[in-house]
Design a protein around this motif. Structure first.
Motif, PDB file in Angstrom:
ATOM      1  N   ILE A 151       9.410  -5.177  -2.831  1.00 19.66           N
ATOM      2  CA  ILE A 151      10.447  -4.895  -1.836  1.00 19.66           C
ATOM      3  C   ILE A 151      11.267  -3.662  -2.218  1.00 19.66           C
ATOM      4  O   ILE A 151      11.856  -3.010  -1.356  1.00 19.66           O
ATOM      5  CB  ILE A 151      11.360  -6.128  -1.606  1.00 19.66           C
ATOM      6  N   SER A 152      11.301  -3.323  -3.513  1.00 19.17           N
ATOM      7  CA  SER A 152      11.953  -2.076  -3.900  1.00 19.17           C
ATOM      8  C   SER A 152      11.191  -0.877  -3.352  1.00 19.17           C
ATOM      9  O   SER A 152      11.782   0.075  -2.832  1.00 19.17           O
ATOM     10  CB  SER A 152      12.055  -1.987  -5.426  1.00 19.17           C
ATOM     11  N   ASP A 153       9.857  -0.925  -3.449  1.00 18.56           N
ATOM     12  CA  ASP A 153       9.043   0.150  -2.887  1.00 18.56           C
ATOM     13  C   ASP A 153       9.158   0.194  -1.363  1.00 18.56           C
ATOM     14  O   ASP A 153       9.174   1.272  -0.755  1.00 18.56           O
ATOM     15  CB  ASP A 153       7.577  -0.030  -3.288  1.00 18.56           C
ATOM     16  N   LEU A 154       9.241  -0.977  -0.738  1.00 22.18           N
ATOM     17  CA  LEU A 154       9.366  -1.020   0.719  1.00 22.18           C
ATOM     18  C   LEU A 154      10.690  -0.402   1.183  1.00 22.18           C
ATOM     19  O   LEU A 154      10.734   0.299   2.190  1.00 22.18           O
ATOM     20  CB  LEU A 154       9.253  -2.460   1.221  1.00 22.18           C
ATOM     21  N   THR A 179      -0.901 -13.471  -4.140  1.00 22.91           N
ATOM     22  CA  THR A 179      -0.480 -12.198  -3.550  1.00 22.91           C
ATOM     23  C   THR A 179       0.848 -12.393  -2.849  1.00 22.91           C
ATOM     24  O   THR A 179       1.085 -13.432  -2.223  1.00 22.91           O
ATOM     25  CB  THR A 179      -1.528 -11.685  -2.539  1.00 22.91           C
ATOM     26  N   VAL A 180       1.707 -11.407  -2.958  1.00 22.73           N
ATOM     27  CA  VAL A 180       2.989 -11.419  -2.250  1.00 22.73           C
ATOM     28  C   VAL A 180       2.897 -10.468  -1.064  1.00 22.73           C
ATOM     29  O   VAL A 180       2.383  -9.343  -1.196  1.00 22.73           O
ATOM     30  CB  VAL A 180       4.144 -10.985  -3.170  1.00 22.73           C
ATOM     31  N   TYR A 181       3.367 -10.919   0.089  1.00 25.43           N
ATOM     32  CA  TYR A 181       3.369 -10.128   1.314  1.00 25.43           C
ATOM     33  C   TYR A 181       4.811  -9.736   1.638  1.00 25.43           C
ATOM     34  O   TYR A 181       5.720 -10.562   1.523  1.00 25.43           O
ATOM     35  CB  TYR A 181       2.776 -10.927   2.480  1.00 25.43           C
ATOM     36  N   GLY A 182       5.026  -8.491   2.042  1.00 26.61           N
ATOM     37  CA  GLY A 182       6.385  -8.062   2.340  1.00 26.61           C
ATOM     38  C   GLY A 182       6.450  -7.032   3.448  1.00 26.61           C
ATOM     39  O   GLY A 182       5.502  -6.256   3.644  1.00 26.61           O
ATOM     40  N   ILE A 183       7.542  -7.032   4.198  1.00 22.85           N
ATOM     41  CA  ILE A 183       7.783  -6.017   5.215  1.00 22.85           C
ATOM     42  C   ILE A 183       9.243  -5.579   5.139  1.00 22.85           C
ATOM     43  O   ILE A 183      10.102  -6.295   4.631  1.00 22.85           O
ATOM     44  CB  ILE A 183       7.484  -6.513   6.652  1.00 22.85           C
ATOM     45  N   ALA A 184       9.497  -4.407   5.649  1.00 25.00           N
ATOM     46  CA  ALA A 184      10.864  -3.908   5.836  1.00 25.00           C
ATOM     47  C   ALA A 184      10.883  -3.130   7.139  1.00 25.00           C
ATOM     48  O   ALA A 184       9.915  -2.446   7.479  1.00 25.00           O
ATOM     49  CB  ALA A 184      11.291  -3.028   4.670  1.00 25.00           C
TER      50      ALA A 184
END
Length: 656
Positions: A176-179, A203-208
């Motif tokens: 989430i830092s990269d996102l 696996t971790v899934y993330g959106i921003a």
């Protein structure tokens, strides 16, 4: 009872019903779990304004019109972000609808409908906002579009703790830092990515995502705050952080497809690096070493000066770009049954194209061509990196490649509907509606604007035509073959095949066809020709008999325009009730602007996008002129200057 009394009585009854419903709903807790069968009704939070200052009658009329406009944009224009404002009797209602980038158009509209149903319980409150997993919808009686409201965010955490607490926390924080760094640098303020746990056990899934009308700096600030608030959820396996201007989410459970991720690697340059001090220290310490080898460096630069001057500057730096996947030749042979003619779906200057099915079941398009042996391997790899890192809704993705001797195989995503020319005049010929034609025009313009101005290097297509515009399942356009001309041998380029000495192809700008003078305006010219074909339903090289004078489609369009009768260019297969004649005539005029002989008179593709999307913008009337060499103001083999901090402009698409 007179009419006024009846209206007042009816309105009072309606308000009473709304208040009762609102009382029941206010007692219920927001739903925080999600099922796959009812994902759009997953309400996270909502609020209703307690201020009732607007005139009751005009407020409801304004609100209904604004919400209808938002839904129409989502449904008809197939966008995921819409703005609308209605003004009546001096009072306004502003509205915003935003769907997450991974949501399909159908689910986006469904989520909007759920949200509107929820917000209706707010009655006469002058503002309301509903947050769902897949979308959020808001309206106010003031302009809130620049409001991020960073201090009023909410975090919602799951109740399951990861068994690998330390590893899971580090993985999520990194993702989430990269996102938060990459998202403000995307064209639509949205990014989705995944990150594997160190032991590959999960696996971790993330959106921003930020509202597109925010500035880049406000988006950054909003996401920084949401990033901090999500720390409260760790090491729980999922968390969501919401605010008026942005949204972040992570989960150990997939909530978007693997093919819906964003390549954020090129967007992480300089970011919020914690290594800045060490970098500065390294640079200072390295000065002494650089002084010792200065003479050697100068000699190396001098020796490479000639070869570097021949390199096309439009390639830019590719060190941070992720290269395309590499496929084995045997896998591609199996996918196409040894490149059987039964699998051949097209061909042209870039070689033959085959439909193939890979071992994982994915259907792809495989382009077979001859590699440019005169170009070095490093240069070739850089070109492939640049092309494969282009991600845009209206551009075909390069998935990977394979080289076998002199042959090069490029693997692209497959479009089952084929190319636009097949729909307009070929085997799949069918009567596209005006709405479908406009979306193809608008989407193609957006794709070209991205290549010219919004990607980190400038890419000139050089071969825009209806056969290079493919259509997806929703008949949305995707431009194919961009950047590929630089991978061809010298004897297959436009100039060396003498195409540049003739205008017979119809799509080629005169300055490029005759003198080889290249700029982004070459694509602008070709786009204008394609627009005329889409509107008229005729090929650009069709000979039109106009009073016994054989005319090309372009000449025919100019004649109609100069006589004020360019409405007659519209395909007679179109239902006149589907479009407003003045709207289509304006688009014809935009197309003619793009085909003006004087290069400087043609608009940039970003300007074309604005003209197409905003009815209130008046274009400069196009002027027909005979081609002269004096019209050309750019040198041969112009190198396009690169901007390392290029950002994409946000354009609101109005319903047509």
């Amino acid at each position: 009872m007179n009419l006024k009394q009846m209206e007042k009585s009816l309105l009072s009854w309606r308000l009473a019903c709304l208040m009762v419903v609102m009382m029941f709903l206010s007692m219920a807790k927001p739903v925080t779990s999600q099922t796959s069968s009812d994902r759009n009704s997953t309400l996270m939070r909502y609020y209703c304004s307690q201020y009732f200052g607007m005139n009751e009658t005009y407020f409801y009329q304004n609100l209904n019109t604004t919400l209808s406009s938002l839904r129409r944009q989502l449904l008809v224009n197939r966008v995921r972000y819409a703005l609308a404002r209605t003004l009546l009797n001096g009072e306004s209602v502003w509205g915003l609808a935003s769907c997450r980038g991974y949501v399909s158009n159908t689910n986006c509209v469904a989520c909007f409908d759920y949200a509107v149903s929820q917000l209706r319980v707010c009655g006469r409150g002058n503002g309301a906002h509903a947050f769902y997993n897949d979308c959020d919808v808001r309206y106010e009686n003031n302009n809130f579009y620049a409001d991020a409201n960073i201090r009023a965010g909410i975090v919602i955490c799951g109740n399951i703790t990861s068994p690998q607490q330390t590893e899971f926390r580090k993985t999520v924080e990194g993702l989430i830092s990269d996102l938060r760094t990459a998202t403000p640098r995307t064209s639509d303020f949205y990014a989705a990515s995944t990150r594997a746990l160190p032991d590959r056990s999960g696996t971790v899934y993330g959106i921003a995502q930020c509202n597109q009308n925010l500035s880049q700096s406000v988006c950054e600030d909003c996401l920084n705050s949401r990033y901090s608030s999500l720390d409260d959820c760790l090491p729980n396996t999922n968390g969501r952080a919401i605010d008026n201007g942005c949204f972040m989410r992570y989960s150990s459970t997939p909530f978007f497809g693997q093919n819906q991720t964003t390549n954020i690697t090129p967007l992480l340059w300089d970011g919020n690096s914690n290594n800045k001090r060490s970098i500065i220290g390294g640079v200072v310490g390295g000065v002494c070493l650089l002084l010792l080898v200065l003479a050697f460096v100068l000699w190396r630069l001098r020796s490479k000066k000639t070869s570097r001057s021949q390199q096309d500057k439009s390639t830019g730096s590719t060190e941070l770009l992720q290269g395309p996947a590499r496929y084995s030749y045997n896998d591609l042979k199996v996918a196409t049954e040894n490149f059987s003619d039964d699998y051949k779906i097209g061909g042209g200057v870039f070689g033959e194209v085959y439909k193939g099915t890979l071992k994982d079941g994915e259907t792809v398009a495989i382009k077979k061509t001859v590699m440019a042996s005169t170009r070095g391997k490093i240069h070739f790899d850089d070109e492939l990196k640049i092309i494969s890192n282009v991600h845009h809704r209206h551009l075909i993705r390069l998935l990977g490649y394979c080289s076998k001797g002199p042959l090069l195989f490029l693997v692209h995503e497959f479009m089952d509907n084929g190319s636009l020319d097949q729909f307009l005049y070929g085997d799949k010929s069918r009567n596209l509606s005006w709405r479908q034609r406009f979306e193809i025009i608008f989407g193609t313009a957006r794709g070209l604007a991205y290549l010219h101005e919004q990607y980190h290097v400038t890419i000139i297509h050089r071969d825009i035509k209806t056969s290079n515009i493919l259509l997806d399942d929703e008949l949305q356009p995707k431009i194919a073959d961009f950047g590929l001309i630089r991978l061809l041998p010298e004897d297959k380029t436009h100039l060396s095949t003498k195409l540049a000495g003739s205008l017979d192809s119809g799509y080629v700008a005169p300055e490029y066809a005759i003198h080889g003078q290249l700029s982004e305006k070459v694509d602008t010219y070709s786009f204008g020709i394609v627009v005329l074909e889409i509107i008229s339903g005729k090929r650009c090289d069709d000979v039109i008999d106009d009073k016994s004078v054989n005319l090309s489609l372009l000449d025919h369009a100019w004649n109609l325009y100069e006589n004020g009768t360019h409405v007659n260019l519209i395909d007679n297969r179109l239902d006149a009730s589907e479009y407003a004649a003045e709207d289509v005539m304006k688009i014809i005029e935009i197309a003619l602007m793009c085909t003006q002989s004087q290069v400087s008179a043609r608009p940039a593709m970003s300007e074309v996008v604005t003209l197409l999307s905003d009815k209130s913008v008046d274009e400069i009337p196009p002027v027909r002129s005979t081609f002269h060499e004096d019209d050309i103001k750019i040198p041969i083999d112009t190198s396009i200057s690169l901007s390392s901090n290029a950002t994409a402009s946000t354009v609101q698409v109005s319903g047509r």
